[in-house]
Design a protein around this motif. Sequence first.
Motif, PDB file in Angstrom:
ATOM      1  N   LEU A 181      29.149  41.695  25.497  1.00 60.42           N
ATOM      2  CA  LEU A 181      28.143  40.893  26.200  1.00 60.42           C
ATOM      3  C   LEU A 181      28.709  39.531  26.606  1.00 60.42           C
ATOM      4  O   LEU A 181      28.443  39.039  27.709  1.00 60.42           O
ATOM      5  CB  LEU A 181      26.902  40.707  25.329  1.00 60.42           C
ATOM      6  N   THR A 182      29.481  38.933  25.725  1.00 64.74           N
ATOM      7  CA  THR A 182      30.099  37.637  26.032  1.00 64.74           C
ATOM      8  C   THR A 182      31.120  37.790  27.155  1.00 64.74           C
ATOM      9  O   THR A 182      31.160  36.972  28.085  1.00 64.74           O
ATOM     10  CB  THR A 182      30.771  37.050  24.775  1.00 64.74           C
ATOM     11  N   LEU A 183      31.917  38.839  27.106  1.00 66.78           N
ATOM     12  CA  LEU A 183      32.931  39.083  28.125  1.00 66.78           C
ATOM     13  C   LEU A 183      32.289  39.361  29.488  1.00 66.78           C
ATOM     14  O   LEU A 183      32.767  38.874  30.518  1.00 66.78           O
ATOM     15  CB  LEU A 183      33.823  40.247  27.690  1.00 66.78           C
ATOM     16  N   ALA A 184      31.207  40.116  29.503  1.00 74.20           N
ATOM     17  CA  ALA A 184      30.528  40.458  30.758  1.00 74.20           C
ATOM     18  C   ALA A 184      29.920  39.242  31.437  1.00 74.20           C
ATOM     19  O   ALA A 184      29.632  39.279  32.631  1.00 74.20           O
ATOM     20  CB  ALA A 184      29.445  41.503  30.492  1.00 74.20           C
ATOM     21  N   ASP A 185      29.757  38.164  30.714  1.00 71.33           N
ATOM     22  CA  ASP A 185      29.143  36.953  31.255  1.00 71.33           C
ATOM     23  C   ASP A 185      30.181  35.977  31.825  1.00 71.33           C
ATOM     24  O   ASP A 185      29.852  34.854  32.159  1.00 71.33           O
ATOM     25  CB  ASP A 185      28.327  36.274  30.144  1.00 71.33           C
ATOM     26  N   GLN A 186      31.441  36.415  31.941  1.00 71.80           N
ATOM     27  CA  GLN A 186      32.528  35.545  32.400  1.00 71.80           C
ATOM     28  C   GLN A 186      32.853  35.778  33.878  1.00 71.80           C
ATOM     29  O   GLN A 186      32.575  36.837  34.426  1.00 71.80           O
ATOM     30  CB  GLN A 186      33.778  35.783  31.554  1.00 71.80           C
ATOM     31  N   GLU A 187      33.475  34.775  34.480  1.00 70.93           N
ATOM     32  CA  GLU A 187      33.919  34.853  35.870  1.00 70.93           C
ATOM     33  C   GLU A 187      35.435  34.984  35.900  1.00 70.93           C
ATOM     34  O   GLU A 187      36.146  34.291  35.169  1.00 70.93           O
ATOM     35  CB  GLU A 187      33.493  33.604  36.635  1.00 70.93           C
ATOM     36  N   ALA A 188      35.945  35.864  36.784  1.00 72.40           N
ATOM     37  CA  ALA A 188      37.387  36.123  36.884  1.00 72.40           C
ATOM     38  C   ALA A 188      38.160  34.846  37.194  1.00 72.40           C
ATOM     39  O   ALA A 188      39.229  34.604  36.622  1.00 72.40           O
ATOM     40  CB  ALA A 188      37.658  37.186  37.941  1.00 72.40           C
ATOM     41  N   ASP A 204      31.228  37.851  38.630  1.00 74.86           N
ATOM     42  CA  ASP A 204      31.310  37.388  40.010  1.00 74.86           C
ATOM     43  C   ASP A 204      32.068  38.309  40.963  1.00 74.86           C
ATOM     44  O   ASP A 204      32.133  38.048  42.152  1.00 74.86           O
ATOM     45  CB  ASP A 204      31.954  35.993  40.044  1.00 74.86           C
ATOM     46  N   THR A 205      32.643  39.394  40.463  1.00 74.17           N
ATOM     47  CA  THR A 205      33.430  40.275  41.321  1.00 74.17           C
ATOM     48  C   THR A 205      33.188  41.723  40.927  1.00 74.17           C
ATOM     49  O   THR A 205      32.470  42.026  39.970  1.00 74.17           O
ATOM     50  CB  THR A 205      34.942  39.996  41.165  1.00 74.17           C
ATOM     51  N   ASN A 206      33.860  42.606  41.642  1.00 77.17           N
ATOM     52  CA  ASN A 206      33.850  44.016  41.246  1.00 77.17           C
ATOM     53  C   ASN A 206      34.966  44.284  40.260  1.00 77.17           C
ATOM     54  O   ASN A 206      35.217  45.422  39.890  1.00 77.17           O
ATOM     55  CB  ASN A 206      34.023  44.920  42.485  1.00 77.17           C
ATOM     56  N   GLY A 207      35.645  43.234  39.837  1.00 72.53           N
ATOM     57  CA  GLY A 207      36.746  43.362  38.913  1.00 72.53           C
ATOM     58  C   GLY A 207      36.296  43.512  37.470  1.00 72.53           C
ATOM     59  O   GLY A 207      35.096  43.486  37.154  1.00 72.53           O
ATOM     60  N   PHE A 208      37.264  43.672  36.612  1.00 74.37           N
ATOM     61  CA  PHE A 208      36.972  43.805  35.188  1.00 74.37           C
ATOM     62  C   PHE A 208      38.039  43.089  34.386  1.00 74.37           C
ATOM     63  O   PHE A 208      39.092  42.713  34.898  1.00 74.37           O
ATOM     64  CB  PHE A 208      36.890  45.286  34.781  1.00 74.37           C
ATOM     65  N   ALA A 209      37.757  42.927  33.119  1.00 73.82           N
ATOM     66  CA  ALA A 209      38.712  42.347  32.183  1.00 73.82           C
ATOM     67  C   ALA A 209      38.890  43.319  31.030  1.00 73.82           C
ATOM     68  O   ALA A 209      37.943  43.992  30.608  1.00 73.82           O
ATOM     69  CB  ALA A 209      38.214  41.009  31.663  1.00 73.82           C
ATOM     70  N   GLN A 210      40.130  43.396  30.576  1.00 75.12           N
ATOM     71  CA  GLN A 210      40.430  44.220  29.405  1.00 75.12           C
ATOM     72  C   GLN A 210      41.180  43.345  28.418  1.00 75.12           C
ATOM     73  O   GLN A 210      42.200  42.744  28.759  1.00 75.12           O
ATOM     74  CB  GLN A 210      41.253  45.438  29.783  1.00 75.12           C
ATOM     75  N   LEU A 211      40.655  43.256  27.187  1.00 72.73           N
ATOM     76  CA  LEU A 211      41.212  42.380  26.168  1.00 72.73           C
ATOM     77  C   LEU A 211      41.524  43.136  24.896  1.00 72.73           C
ATOM     78  O   LEU A 211      40.773  44.020  24.491  1.00 72.73           O
ATOM     79  CB  LEU A 211      40.218  41.280  25.785  1.00 72.73           C
TER      80      LEU A 211
END
Length: 193
Positions: free
Chosen positions: A142-149, A106-113
């Motif tokens: 793929l699962t992470l890319a399908d999430q919303e911040a 939903d954003t131009n952001g990212f997540a790092q886990l």
Amino acid sequence: MSDDAKTVPAPKKGGKMKKMLVIGGGALLLLGGGAAAGMYAGGKLGGGGHEEKKEDPNAPKLVLKEGEHGPQTAKGHDGDNTPDDTGIYKATYYPIEQSFTSNLTDTNGFAQLGLGVSTYYDQKVIDNLKENEMPVRSAILLTLADQEAEVLSTPEGKKMLQKKLKVAINDVLKQTTGFGGIDDVYFTSFIIS
């Protein structure tokens, strides 16, 4: 007396032979039907299967805590082979070496886990995870890319992601090895930007 009144019907030819064939055919039919029914009930003819599935000797085994007694195989209440009574089993933890970075939907952001996993099964599950690292990493990304911040910023969102990652990892392991065995997923680091 007339000649027509004195005629006696001629005996039928092969009467006994026909009876023998009918009786013999019926007996064969009964025997064949009985054999087929027995094979069906025994599971040899596509049904019946009254015998239990044989346990795979190469399948991972549950690891009991010291002094505990219980089954070393589990049928899994939620389809991923997690035992119903986890209190008697010893958990093994495995940190996944590299972190995971992905854009969010939903954003131009990212997540790092950073992730780690646990299993109540023996070393075979961890070995399967190591051997299938590439498809497991892909499923996680793929699962992470399908999430919303916004969702991931809440504790409930993080718990939901843990469950989704557990399913994704177990699905890959089931497809590649025939057995999941990952019981939980843990975050060792979690950054949303």
